[in-house]
Design an enzyme around this catalytic site. Structure first.
Site, PDB file in Angstrom:
ATOM      1  N   ALA A  65       0.859  -1.186   0.000  1.00 35.21           N
ATOM      2  CA  ALA A  65       0.000   0.000   0.000  1.00 35.21           C
ATOM      3  C   ALA A  65       0.894   1.234   0.000  1.00 35.21           C
ATOM      4  O   ALA A  65       2.035   1.191   0.475  1.00 35.21           O
ATOM      5  CB  ALA A  65      -0.887  -0.013   1.243  1.00 35.21           C
ATOM      6  N   GLY A 110       0.535  -5.246   0.499  1.00 37.74           N
ATOM      7  CA  GLY A 110      -0.581  -5.430  -0.433  1.00 37.74           C
ATOM      8  C   GLY A 110      -0.187  -6.132  -1.723  1.00 37.74           C
ATOM      9  O   GLY A 110      -1.030  -6.761  -2.375  1.00 37.74           O
ATOM     10  N   GLU A 113      -0.280  -9.671  -0.886  1.00 37.61           N
ATOM     11  CA  GLU A 113      -1.700 -10.014  -0.705  1.00 37.61           C
ATOM     12  C   GLU A 113      -2.423 -10.160  -2.049  1.00 37.61           C
ATOM     13  O   GLU A 113      -3.274 -11.035  -2.203  1.00 37.61           O
ATOM     14  CB  GLU A 113      -2.386  -8.947   0.167  1.00 37.61           C
ATOM     15  CG  GLU A 113      -1.917  -9.003   1.614  1.00 37.61           C
ATOM     16  CD  GLU A 113      -2.408  -7.827   2.437  1.00 37.61           C
ATOM     17  OE1 GLU A 113      -2.002  -6.685   2.158  1.00 37.61           O
ATOM     18  OE2 GLU A 113      -3.216  -8.043   3.357  1.00 37.61           O
ATOM     19  N   GLU A 133       4.019  -5.191   7.311  1.00 34.11           N
ATOM     20  CA  GLU A 133       3.131  -4.194   7.934  1.00 34.11           C
ATOM     21  C   GLU A 133       3.466  -3.931   9.401  1.00 34.11           C
ATOM     22  O   GLU A 133       3.346  -2.804   9.884  1.00 34.11           O
ATOM     23  CB  GLU A 133       1.653  -4.632   7.817  1.00 34.11           C
ATOM     24  CG  GLU A 133       1.074  -4.493   6.420  1.00 34.11           C
ATOM     25  CD  GLU A 133       1.304  -5.704   5.539  1.00 34.11           C
ATOM     26  OE1 GLU A 133       2.130  -6.574   5.906  1.00 34.11           O
ATOM     27  OE2 GLU A 133       0.662  -5.788   4.485  1.00 34.11           O
TER      28      GLU A 133
HETATM   29  N1  COA Z   1       4.534   3.321  -0.523  1.00 34.62           N
HETATM   30  C1  COA Z   1       4.910   4.491  -1.049  1.00 34.62           C
HETATM   31  N2  COA Z   1       6.071   4.657  -1.717  1.00 34.62           N
HETATM   32  C2  COA Z   1       6.869   3.590  -1.812  1.00 34.62           C
HETATM   33  C3  COA Z   1       6.545   2.334  -1.296  1.00 34.62           C
HETATM   34  C4  COA Z   1       5.301   2.217  -0.614  1.00 34.62           C
HETATM   35  N3  COA Z   1       4.885   1.064  -0.099  1.00 34.62           N
HETATM   36  N4  COA Z   1       7.541   1.469  -1.551  1.00 34.62           N
HETATM   37  C5  COA Z   1       8.468   2.170  -2.238  1.00 34.62           C
HETATM   38  N5  COA Z   1       8.065   3.439  -2.403  1.00 34.62           N
HETATM   39  C6  COA Z   1       8.769   4.517  -3.097  1.00 34.62           C
HETATM   40  C7  COA Z   1       9.921   5.082  -2.260  1.00 34.62           C
HETATM   41  O1  COA Z   1       9.456   6.039  -1.328  1.00 34.62           O
HETATM   42  C8  COA Z   1      10.781   5.691  -3.352  1.00 34.62           C
HETATM   43  O2  COA Z   1      10.189   6.895  -3.763  1.00 34.62           O
HETATM   44  P1  COA Z   1      11.120   8.210  -3.982  1.00 34.62           P
HETATM   45  O3  COA Z   1      12.086   7.813  -5.062  1.00 34.62           O
HETATM   46  O4  COA Z   1      10.152   9.259  -4.403  1.00 34.62           O
HETATM   47  O5  COA Z   1      11.798   8.467  -2.668  1.00 34.62           O
HETATM   48  C9  COA Z   1      10.619   4.703  -4.500  1.00 34.62           C
HETATM   49  O6  COA Z   1       9.404   4.015  -4.259  1.00 34.62           O
HETATM   50  C10 COA Z   1      11.743   3.689  -4.598  1.00 34.62           C
HETATM   51  O7  COA Z   1      11.829   3.020  -3.344  1.00 34.62           O
HETATM   52  P2  COA Z   1      13.196   2.912  -2.507  1.00 34.62           P
HETATM   53  O8  COA Z   1      12.836   2.694  -1.074  1.00 34.62           O
HETATM   54  O9  COA Z   1      14.079   4.066  -2.812  1.00 34.62           O
HETATM   55  O10 COA Z   1      13.831   1.603  -3.155  1.00 34.62           O
HETATM   56  P3  COA Z   1      14.819   0.561  -2.450  1.00 34.62           P
HETATM   57  O11 COA Z   1      15.289  -0.361  -3.511  1.00 34.62           O
HETATM   58  O12 COA Z   1      15.846   1.282  -1.631  1.00 34.62           O
HETATM   59  O13 COA Z   1      13.915  -0.262  -1.403  1.00 34.62           O
HETATM   60  C11 COA Z   1      11.951  -1.497  -0.751  1.00 34.62           C
HETATM   61  C12 COA Z   1      12.873  -1.079  -1.897  1.00 34.62           C
HETATM   62  C13 COA Z   1      10.786  -2.260  -1.345  1.00 34.62           C
HETATM   63  C14 COA Z   1      12.737  -2.426   0.221  1.00 34.62           C
HETATM   64  C15 COA Z   1      11.489  -0.251   0.023  1.00 34.62           C
HETATM   65  O14 COA Z   1      10.979   0.685  -0.933  1.00 34.62           O
HETATM   66  C16 COA Z   1      10.385  -0.519   1.008  1.00 34.62           C
HETATM   67  O15 COA Z   1      10.659  -1.034   2.093  1.00 34.62           O
HETATM   68  N6  COA Z   1       9.131  -0.176   0.696  1.00 34.62           N
HETATM   69  C17 COA Z   1       8.017  -0.277   1.604  1.00 34.62           C
HETATM   70  C18 COA Z   1       7.544  -1.725   1.703  1.00 34.62           C
HETATM   71  C19 COA Z   1       6.421  -1.842   2.693  1.00 34.62           C
HETATM   72  O16 COA Z   1       6.555  -1.619   3.861  1.00 34.62           O
HETATM   73  N7  COA Z   1       5.234  -2.209   2.171  1.00 34.62           N
HETATM   74  C20 COA Z   1       4.079  -2.445   2.977  1.00 34.62           C
HETATM   75  C21 COA Z   1       3.224  -1.251   3.039  1.00 34.62           C
HETATM   76  S1  COA Z   1       1.788  -1.597   4.045  1.00 34.62           S
END
Ligand code: COA
Length: 259
Positions: A65, A110, A113, A133
């Site tokens: 999400a 998500g 999911e 989460e």
């Molecule tokens: N919601 C909003 N934005 C997200 C996102 C999410 N769930 N996951 C990634 N993004 C965005 C980042 O903020 C970043 O945006 P920006 O370039 O404007 O700063 C872009 O996507 C790239 O992500 P980034 O974190 O820089 O890539 P990474 O390779 O360093 O890390 C992940 C990848 C997937 C490990 C990391 O993005 C992450 O942990 N995301 C959240 C996962 C999560 O908790 N999901 C459950 C949500 S309920």
């Protein structure tokens, strides 16, 4: 219809739904979620589509999400969000047309999911799965606590849910979270090949299998067996059953018509 955050392409009866916000790792904001709902309804409705592949653009399947939107949710709005998301993902799960997730990268929150709500999951070697989460102080809201436990068992589901750890494709395969792991450049071909195998079978029979497993898993064994017997009887009255058995006896491929 035109979409902004997803694309829907069709080729030879197979639709490919691609979540298309690669700069945000395809995170599910409200607009994207709404389009997923519209797209699955379109897939179910259109007679020229027989099966669906769901995938993501760029290096992620779906990284969960959209956390920037989540951050402002209240108790009431978050509950409504979960109910609506669950309704949309349930449309994928109960689609009478087969749905395969082609997981190309991060399938987190998500994203995991949605993959769980698809009938089958094919993963690239680069795919990563997790329900992180709890790291945000919430639990999954789009069915993760329910479908993950049903798919991989209570202990493994709780490990993923409580630690929030991310696992790679090989581990996801080992625990039964994905059906097949392939090289990244073979992902869509592999998912398409599997879907074509399914679509060569009687469509009414395929739908009956989806329904019997979906409904039966939450029934008593007696109830599930009764449902199976009823579906079996209904299918035996179809032209497709005549054609399928006749084709076997005549040693030729069956030509199913879905009737
Ligand atoms: N919601 C909003 N934005 C997200 C996102 C999410 N769930 N996951 C990634 N993004 C965005 C980042 O903020 C970043 O945006 P920006 O370039 O404007 O700063 C872009 O996507 C790239 O992500 P980034 O974190 O820089 O890539 P990474 O390779 O360093 O890390 C992940 C990848 C997937 C490990 C990391 O993005 C992450 O942990 N995301 C959240 C996962 C999560 O908790 N999901 C459950 C949500 S309920």
């Amino acid at each position: 219809m035109p979409y902004q955050s997803v694309t829907l392409a069709t080729d030879g009866g197979i639709a490919t739904l691609t979540v298309n916000r690669p700069d945000k790792l395809n995170a599910l904001n409200a607009a994207t979620m709404a389009e997923l709902g519209t797209a699955i309804d379109e897939v179910i409705r259109r007679d020229d589509i027989s099966g669906l592949i769901v995938t993501g653009a760029g290096r992620a399947f779906i990284a969960g999400a959209d956390i920037s939107e989540l951050a402002t949710e209240t108790a009431n709005s978050a509950r409504a969000l979960a109910i609506e998301g669950q309704r949309i993902f349930r449309r994928f799960e109960t689609s009478h047309k087969p749905v395969i997730a082609a997981v190309n990268g991060f399938a987190l929150g998500g994203g995991c999911e949605l993959a769980l709500a698809c009938h089958i999951r094919v993963a690239s070697e680069q795919a990563k799965f997790g329900q992180p989460e709890v790291k945000l102080g919430i639990c999954p809201g789009y069915g993760g606590t329910q479908r993950l436990a049903r798919l991989v068992g209570k202990g493994r589901a709780l490990q993923l849910l409580l630690t929030g750890e991310t696992i790679d494709a090989a581990e996801a395969y080992r625990i039964g979270l994905v059906n097949r792991v392939v090289a990244a450049d073979a992902l869509i071909v592999s998912a398409t090949d599997m879907l074509r195998l399914i679509l060569a079978n009687g469509p009414l029979a395929v739908t009956a299998c989806i329904q019997a497993v979906d409904l039966g898993l939450d029934m008593s064994l007696e109830g599930g067996l009764a449902l199976e017997a009823t579906l079996f009887g209904l299918l035996a009255a179809t032209d497709d059953m005549r054609e399928g058995t006749k084709a076997f006896l005549e040693k030729r491929p069956a030509e199913f018509r879905g009737k």
